[in-house]
Design an enzyme around this catalytic site. Structure first.
Site, short mmCIF file in Angstrom:
data_model
loop_
_atom_site.label_atom_id
_atom_site.label_comp_id
_atom_site.label_asym_id
_atom_site.label_seq_id
_atom_site.Cartn_x
_atom_site.Cartn_y
_atom_site.Cartn_z
N HIS A 221 9.36 -0.86 -24.67
CA HIS A 221 9.65 0.53 -24.32
C HIS A 221 10.21 0.56 -22.89
CE1 HIS A 221 9.43 4.86 -24.49
NE2 HIS A 221 8.96 4.82 -23.26
N ALA B 248 13.89 -6.14 -16.51
CA ALA B 248 12.56 -6.06 -17.11
C ALA B 248 12.54 -6.39 -18.61
CB ALA B 248 11.97 -4.66 -16.87
N GLU B 249 13.25 -5.60 -19.43
CA GLU B 249 13.09 -5.75 -20.89
C GLU B 249 13.41 -7.16 -21.39
OE1 GLU B 249 14.87 -2.63 -23.31
OE2 GLU B 249 14.90 -1.31 -21.58
C1 GAR Z 1 16.20 -0.50 -25.20
O1 GAR Z 1 16.32 0.03 -23.90
C2 GAR Z 1 14.78 -0.33 -25.70
O2 GAR Z 1 13.83 -0.47 -24.69
C3 GAR Z 1 14.83 1.09 -26.20
O3 GAR Z 1 16.08 1.21 -26.82
C4 GAR Z 1 17.02 0.32 -26.20
C5 GAR Z 1 17.67 -0.54 -27.25
O4 GAR Z 1 18.64 -1.40 -26.73
N1 GAR Z 1 13.71 1.35 -27.08
C6 GAR Z 1 13.06 2.51 -27.12
O5 GAR Z 1 13.38 3.48 -26.46
C7 GAR Z 1 11.86 2.53 -28.05
N2 GAR Z 1 11.07 3.72 -27.85
P1 GAR Z 1 19.10 -2.72 -27.51
O6 GAR Z 1 19.45 -2.32 -28.95
O7 GAR Z 1 20.34 -3.15 -26.76
O8 GAR Z 1 18.01 -3.75 -27.45
#
Ligand code: GAR
Length: 198
Positions: free
Chosen positions: A111, A181-182
């Site tokens: 998240h 972070a992610e």
């Molecule tokens: C990411 O920022 C993830 O953290 C968010 O959606 C994006 C997806 O990017 N998720 C949420 O908001 C879940 N509640 P990605 O498809 O490039 O990984």
């Protein structure tokens, strides 16, 4: 080695981070399939390039808009691929029912905020960063957590802080939170679960 199934909805940059960190950060698991709830998700291309089997299961088009049926179909697919650990990598639908029971304590989500700020129903994707900027916080970040029946309410595994900078827009902030972070903590959290450290 645990079998990892990844659920996506969009661009799949977190999926890419997982693919790139197999063998280095992720040593106790292997991605065996990627499932999307949207046929146009670019993450499906990333999976195909990496030679990972893909599947599309859409709540409306394939399950008549029925949430229980959607969860049942996703669960059935994960079981058919012998998945041990499920990763929600930018998966923007809410899971429930049988899937949560079957995979209790074996589903991790990323998240894009420091939970308990800017999370819960309605907070996903860019909306999270818009809310953080509107509030005026100076620090945000990302959280990797276990998934239960409460939206963004499962046990926190890892968090990493990211500073807000002057002139940030939701888009620039989203990118920095991903990079700093992610893409770092999601693979680490996946390894924790696969290695039995959770
Ligand atoms: C990411 O920022 C993830 O953290 C968010 O959606 C994006 C997806 O990017 N998720 C949420 O908001 C879940 N509640 P990605 O498809 O490039 O990984």
């Amino acid at each position: 080695m645990k079998n990892i199934g990844v659920l996506i909805s969009g661009g799949g940059t977190n999926l890419q981070a997982l693919i790139d960190k197999q063998g280095s950060v992720i040593k106790s698991g292997k991605i065996v399939c990627v499932c999307s709830n949207s046929a146009g998700a670019y993450g499906l291309e990333r999976a195909k390039k990496a030679g990972i089997p893909t599947k599309v299961i859409r709540k409306n088009a394939d399950c008549g808009g029925d949430t229980d049926e959607f969860n049942r179909r996703v669960c059935e697919y994960m079981k058919s691929m012998n998945v041990d650990v499920i990763v929600l990598a930018g998966f923007l639908a809410i899971l429930g029912g049988e899937l949560l029971k079957e995979y209790a304590d074996r589903i991790v989500n990323i998240h894009p905020s420091l939970i308990p700020s800017f999370c819960g129903d309605g907070f996903y994707g860019l909306k999270v960063h818009e809310a953080a900027l509107d509030y005026g916080v100076k620090v945000t970040g990302a959280t990797a957590h276990l998934v239960n029946e409460i939206t963004d309410g499962g046990r926190i595994l890892l968090q990493k802080a990211v500073y807000i900078e002057d002139g940030d827009t939701p888009e620039t902030l989203q990118r920095r939170v991903m990079e700093q972070a992610e893409w770092i903590i999601l693979p680490q959290a996946v390894e924790m679960i696969c290695a039995g450290k959770v």
